[in-house]
Design an enzyme around this catalytic site. Structure first.
Site, PDB file in Angstrom:
ATOM      1  N   CYS A   9       0.865  -1.172   0.000  1.00 18.59           N
ATOM      2  CA  CYS A   9       0.000   0.000   0.000  1.00 18.59           C
ATOM      3  C   CYS A   9       0.908   1.229   0.000  1.00 18.59           C
ATOM      4  O   CYS A   9       1.821   1.328   0.826  1.00 18.59           O
ATOM      5  CB  CYS A   9      -0.903   0.003   1.229  1.00 18.59           C
ATOM      6  SG  CYS A   9      -1.844   1.542   1.416  1.00 18.59           S
ATOM      7  N   ASP A  33      -0.234  -5.872   0.297  1.00 19.65           N
ATOM      8  CA  ASP A  33      -1.478  -6.170  -0.414  1.00 19.65           C
ATOM      9  C   ASP A  33      -1.232  -7.438  -1.221  1.00 19.65           C
ATOM     10  O   ASP A  33      -0.137  -7.656  -1.737  1.00 19.65           O
ATOM     11  CB  ASP A  33      -1.863  -5.021  -1.353  1.00 19.65           C
ATOM     12  CG  ASP A  33      -2.355  -3.801  -0.604  1.00 19.65           C
ATOM     13  OD1 ASP A  33      -3.107  -3.965   0.368  1.00 19.65           O
ATOM     14  OD2 ASP A  33      -1.995  -2.677  -0.997  1.00 19.65           O
ATOM     15  N   VAL A  68       6.114 -13.703 -24.104  1.00 23.90           N
ATOM     16  CA  VAL A  68       6.903 -13.238 -22.971  1.00 23.90           C
ATOM     17  C   VAL A  68       7.676 -14.429 -22.415  1.00 23.90           C
ATOM     18  O   VAL A  68       7.154 -15.545 -22.336  1.00 23.90           O
ATOM     19  CB  VAL A  68       6.035 -12.556 -21.886  1.00 23.90           C
ATOM     20  CG1 VAL A  68       5.094 -13.542 -21.213  1.00 23.90           C
ATOM     21  CG2 VAL A  68       6.903 -11.860 -20.848  1.00 23.90           C
ATOM     22  N   HIS A  79      -3.894  -0.623  -6.054  1.00 23.85           N
ATOM     23  CA  HIS A  79      -4.257  -1.832  -6.799  1.00 23.85           C
ATOM     24  C   HIS A  79      -4.430  -1.555  -8.290  1.00 23.85           C
ATOM     25  O   HIS A  79      -3.932  -2.295  -9.133  1.00 23.85           O
ATOM     26  CB  HIS A  79      -5.563  -2.427  -6.268  1.00 23.85           C
ATOM     27  CG  HIS A  79      -5.544  -2.821  -4.833  1.00 23.85           C
ATOM     28  ND1 HIS A  79      -4.397  -3.065  -4.110  1.00 23.85           N
ATOM     29  CD2 HIS A  79      -6.555  -3.035  -3.973  1.00 23.85           C
ATOM     30  CE1 HIS A  79      -4.701  -3.412  -2.877  1.00 23.85           C
ATOM     31  NE2 HIS A  79      -6.017  -3.393  -2.763  1.00 23.85           N
TER      32      HIS A  79
END
Length: 154
Positions: free
Chosen positions: A52, A59, A74, A93
């Protein structure tokens, strides 16, 4: 079956340390073996962690990345290291989720990409973030991401 060209990769097959931040992380790509075919590639990171930006508290999220390759795939070790680089990175987020997707789009130029970021509750509210590049090509099987919405203990 042809072998994928791995020349130029700096992390696969070598001892590497986790990057200190997403900005320092090196995402690598390899040529797609079937660039003319439309198929879905899925990466699932059920233990994604960031911080956070206000409190520094951890988080946690379950992240699902789906994409339909163009010319590039990738390289998975570099993706794992990139995702791990968020562990000590402070961002909301929404910022983490969309930044991951946009970085992959910039690297790969996929035919289509979406991210589902299912964040665990903090402060009593789960925040789920979804983003995609547009409409997927017709005829490609795109399964549900398989992550149930948060329901608590009940």
């Amino acid at each position: 079956m042809e072998r994928t060209d791995t020349t130029g990769l700096t992390q696969l097959g070598h001892a590497t340390t986790a990057p200190a931040s997403p900005e320092e992380a090196v995402l690598e790509r390899v040529p797609a073996s079937y660039p003319g075919a439309d198929y879905l590639v899925r990466f699932t990171a059920p233990e994604f962690t960031s911080l956070c930006p206000m409190t520094g508290q951890p988080d946690f999220a379950h992240i699902v990345i789906d994409y339909i390759p163009g010319e590039w795939l990738v390289e998975s070790k570099s993706l794992k290291l990139y995702l791990a680089s968020f562990r000590n990175h402070g961002a909301f987020h929404e910022t983490c989720s969309v930044a991951i997707a946009m970085r992959l789009v910039e690297l790969l130029a996929p035919k289509w990409l979406r991210i589902g970021a299912y964040w665990y509750p903090r402060g009593g509210i789960p925040i789920d973030v979804f983003w995609q590049t547009g409409t997927p090509p017709e005829g490609v099987w795109i399964p549900d991401q398989g992550v149930a919405p948060y329901r608590g203990r009940g």
